[in-house]
Design an enzyme around this catalytic site. Sequence first.
Site, PDB file in Angstrom:
ATOM      1  N   ARG A 180     -15.311   1.856 107.322  1.00  9.52           N
ATOM      2  CA  ARG A 180     -14.993   2.615 105.785  1.00  9.52           C
ATOM      3  C   ARG A 180     -16.860   2.979 105.286  1.00  9.52           C
ATOM      4  O   ARG A 180     -17.031   2.745 104.387  1.00  9.52           O
ATOM      5  CB  ARG A 180     -14.541   1.817 104.821  1.00  9.52           C
ATOM      6  CG  ARG A 180     -13.312   1.748 104.986  1.00  9.52           C
ATOM      7  CD  ARG A 180     -12.372   2.836 105.057  1.00  9.52           C
ATOM      8  NE  ARG A 180     -10.990   2.650 105.264  1.00  9.52           N
ATOM      9  CZ  ARG A 180     -10.580   2.698 106.421  1.00  9.52           C
ATOM     10  NH1 ARG A 180     -11.369   2.580 107.578  1.00  9.52           N
ATOM     11  NH2 ARG A 180      -9.287   2.223 106.713  1.00  9.52           N
ATOM     12  N   CYS A 228      -5.709   2.049  99.355  1.00 11.35           N
ATOM     13  CA  CYS A 228      -6.309   0.812  99.274  1.00 11.35           C
ATOM     14  C   CYS A 228      -7.125   0.853  98.167  1.00 11.35           C
ATOM     15  O   CYS A 228      -8.169   1.561  98.233  1.00 11.35           O
ATOM     16  CB  CYS A 228      -6.764   0.346 100.913  1.00 11.35           C
ATOM     17  SG  CYS A 228      -5.167  -0.205 101.862  1.00 11.35           S
ATOM     18  N   GLU A 319     -12.976  -0.378  97.208  1.00 15.21           N
ATOM     19  CA  GLU A 319     -13.094   0.847  98.237  1.00 15.21           C
ATOM     20  C   GLU A 319     -12.965   2.037  97.382  1.00 15.21           C
ATOM     21  O   GLU A 319     -13.676   3.187  97.773  1.00 15.21           O
ATOM     22  CB  GLU A 319     -11.977   0.844  99.200  1.00 15.21           C
ATOM     23  CG  GLU A 319     -11.758   2.076 100.159  1.00 15.21           C
ATOM     24  CD  GLU A 319     -10.692   2.053 100.977  1.00 15.21           C
ATOM     25  OE1 GLU A 319     -10.545   1.067 101.988  1.00 15.21           O
ATOM     26  OE2 GLU A 319      -9.737   2.904 101.192  1.00 15.21           O
TER      27      GLU A 319
HETATM   28  N1  EPU Z   1       0.212  -7.363 105.014  1.00 16.36           N
HETATM   29  C1  EPU Z   1       0.806  -8.464 104.377  1.00 16.36           C
HETATM   30  N2  EPU Z   1       0.949  -8.535 102.891  1.00 16.36           N
HETATM   31  C2  EPU Z   1       0.322  -7.423 102.425  1.00 16.36           C
HETATM   32  C3  EPU Z   1      -0.074  -6.247 102.837  1.00 16.36           C
HETATM   33  C4  EPU Z   1      -0.175  -6.628 104.423  1.00 16.36           C
HETATM   34  O1  EPU Z   1       1.266  -9.610 104.848  1.00 16.36           O
HETATM   35  O2  EPU Z   1       0.801  -6.997 100.964  1.00 16.36           O
HETATM   36  C5  EPU Z   1       0.079  -7.861 106.443  1.00 16.36           C
HETATM   37  C6  EPU Z   1       0.817  -6.758 107.361  1.00 16.36           C
HETATM   38  O3  EPU Z   1       2.113  -6.968 107.444  1.00 16.36           O
HETATM   39  C7  EPU Z   1       0.006  -6.626 108.725  1.00 16.36           C
HETATM   40  C8  EPU Z   1      -1.160  -6.711 108.047  1.00 16.36           C
HETATM   41  O4  EPU Z   1      -1.156  -7.474 107.039  1.00 16.36           O
HETATM   42  O5  EPU Z   1       0.543  -7.567 109.307  1.00 16.36           O
HETATM   43  C9  EPU Z   1      -2.170  -5.632 108.166  1.00 16.36           C
HETATM   44  O6  EPU Z   1      -1.680  -4.688 107.210  1.00 16.36           O
HETATM   45  P1  EPU Z   1      -1.831  -3.094 107.288  1.00 16.36           P
HETATM   46  O7  EPU Z   1      -1.138  -2.633 108.614  1.00 16.36           O
HETATM   47  O8  EPU Z   1      -0.957  -2.337 106.083  1.00 16.36           O
HETATM   48  O9  EPU Z   1      -3.130  -2.782 107.352  1.00 16.36           O
HETATM   49  P2  EPU Z   1      -4.316  -2.981 106.162  1.00 16.36           P
HETATM   50  O10 EPU Z   1      -5.475  -3.568 107.083  1.00 16.36           O
HETATM   51  O11 EPU Z   1      -3.871  -3.760 104.963  1.00 16.36           O
HETATM   52  C10 EPU Z   1      -5.395  -0.928 106.530  1.00 16.36           C
HETATM   53  C11 EPU Z   1      -6.323   0.105 105.726  1.00 16.36           C
HETATM   54  C12 EPU Z   1      -5.178   1.152 105.180  1.00 16.36           C
HETATM   55  C13 EPU Z   1      -4.620   1.678 106.530  1.00 16.36           C
HETATM   56  C14 EPU Z   1      -3.647   0.616 107.294  1.00 16.36           C
HETATM   57  C15 EPU Z   1      -2.650   0.986 108.355  1.00 16.36           C
HETATM   58  C16 EPU Z   1      -8.221  -0.731 104.798  1.00 16.36           C
HETATM   59  C17 EPU Z   1      -8.737  -1.267 103.415  1.00 16.36           C
HETATM   60  N3  EPU Z   1      -6.848  -0.491 104.791  1.00 16.36           N
HETATM   61  O12 EPU Z   1      -4.734  -1.541 105.767  1.00 16.36           O
HETATM   62  O13 EPU Z   1      -5.760   2.285 104.622  1.00 16.36           O
HETATM   63  O14 EPU Z   1      -3.385   2.727 105.812  1.00 16.36           O
HETATM   64  O15 EPU Z   1      -4.841  -0.140 107.692  1.00 16.36           O
HETATM   65  O16 EPU Z   1      -3.461   1.964 109.122  1.00 16.36           O
HETATM   66  O17 EPU Z   1      -8.820  -0.684 105.570  1.00 16.36           O
HETATM   67  C18 EPU Z   1      -6.711   3.207 102.658  1.00 16.36           C
HETATM   68  O18 EPU Z   1      -8.009   3.109 103.308  1.00 16.36           O
HETATM   69  O19 EPU Z   1      -6.726   3.426 101.344  1.00 16.36           O
HETATM   70  C19 EPU Z   1      -5.802   2.510 103.092  1.00 16.36           C
HETATM   71  C20 EPU Z   1      -4.356   2.195 102.649  1.00 16.36           C
END
Ligand code: EPU
Length: 329
Positions: A180, A228, A319
Amino acid sequence: MTVASPASLYSDLDVEWTLDAPLAPHTWYGVGGRADVLIRPRSLEALTTLVRRCRRDDVPLRVLGSGANLLVDDEGVDGVVVKLDMPFFKAVEWNVDGRVERLRAFGGAAMEQLVQQCARRGVRGLEQMSGIPASVGGAIRMNAGGKFGAIGDAVDAVAVLGLDGEVRVYPREEIHFGYRHTSIPHGIIVWASFRVAEDDPIACRERVLEIFAYKKSTQPMGAASAGCMFRNPTMPDGKVESAGRLIDLAGMKGTRVGAAIVSPRHGNFLAFDKEWNIGTDEGSAGASSVASRTDDMRRLVEMVQDAVRAKFGVELETEVVFWRRGERP
Ligand code: EPU
């Protein structure tokens, strides 16, 4: 410091302008105040002259992308807000120099549409951006992306209009794309070219749909949020952890301040509850009149940061970008 933005900055240029322009309709959150003036240039020359004049007169200039990652203060913003949504700045050029593997998109082009067009044409390389709302310029600026990759993976070169009014082209080799973050200097992203490849349109479409389905199954995509809220932090052991998971483990899902709520679905989505304030005693009595919604969200952000700091000793950084009157952009 509030700085006036006199008409002499823009009235002789090839632009459209609106005084005291509401910004809420330009953002995904749909809240926030007004811009002293919103300017929509029709050409690069008009934008360049405007940038030079703002610098000369020390007038703050902010660029509005698709408003997908932006929370505007209830008081609005001073100076000039530029929106690159005239045809010149939304253009997409396929087969640049007669080569299928070169694609160029201007800063105001919509990422969602670009991803769809690529799939339809059988062009591979940008499918990782499926379901990420952004303008091309906004996405590049923060190297937007997710689990399936980031926009930087596909960038070939980026043209930036510097604050001095000069356009410079940075080849990929000169740009660092991090999580990011990019090393692209301050300025307005005019266009970016991408390294893409020809592929079977059906395979391209399937990949886009697969990524979109993952997002849809894990995130509240319909809510009035900006994706996010926080960057994923690096933990003391050096690993990057999902901020959403930490917020979840800190028990913050569903926490509410006035109209702002932590999504019960994904902890990193802080959304506005559109139904709030309608027909509930709590709503009408609460601090959630339209005028105070950005404050509700700010307080919720702080509560979440406090809870995660207390439980994990980690600082969550936003972010989402906050715009405030009187603050230098
Ligand atoms: N998880 C939880 N509880 C939650 C959220 C997530 O247990 O409330 C767990 C999920 O089950 C999974 C892990 O955490 O095992 C990762 O979750 P996720 O795949 O949703 O990825 P993230 O790291 O939370 C990132 C990006 C998102 C993007 C997703 C999927 C950031 C800050 N966020 O989220 O991007 O959509 O990967 O590719 O880097 C954005 O940038 O606005 C955004 C939403």
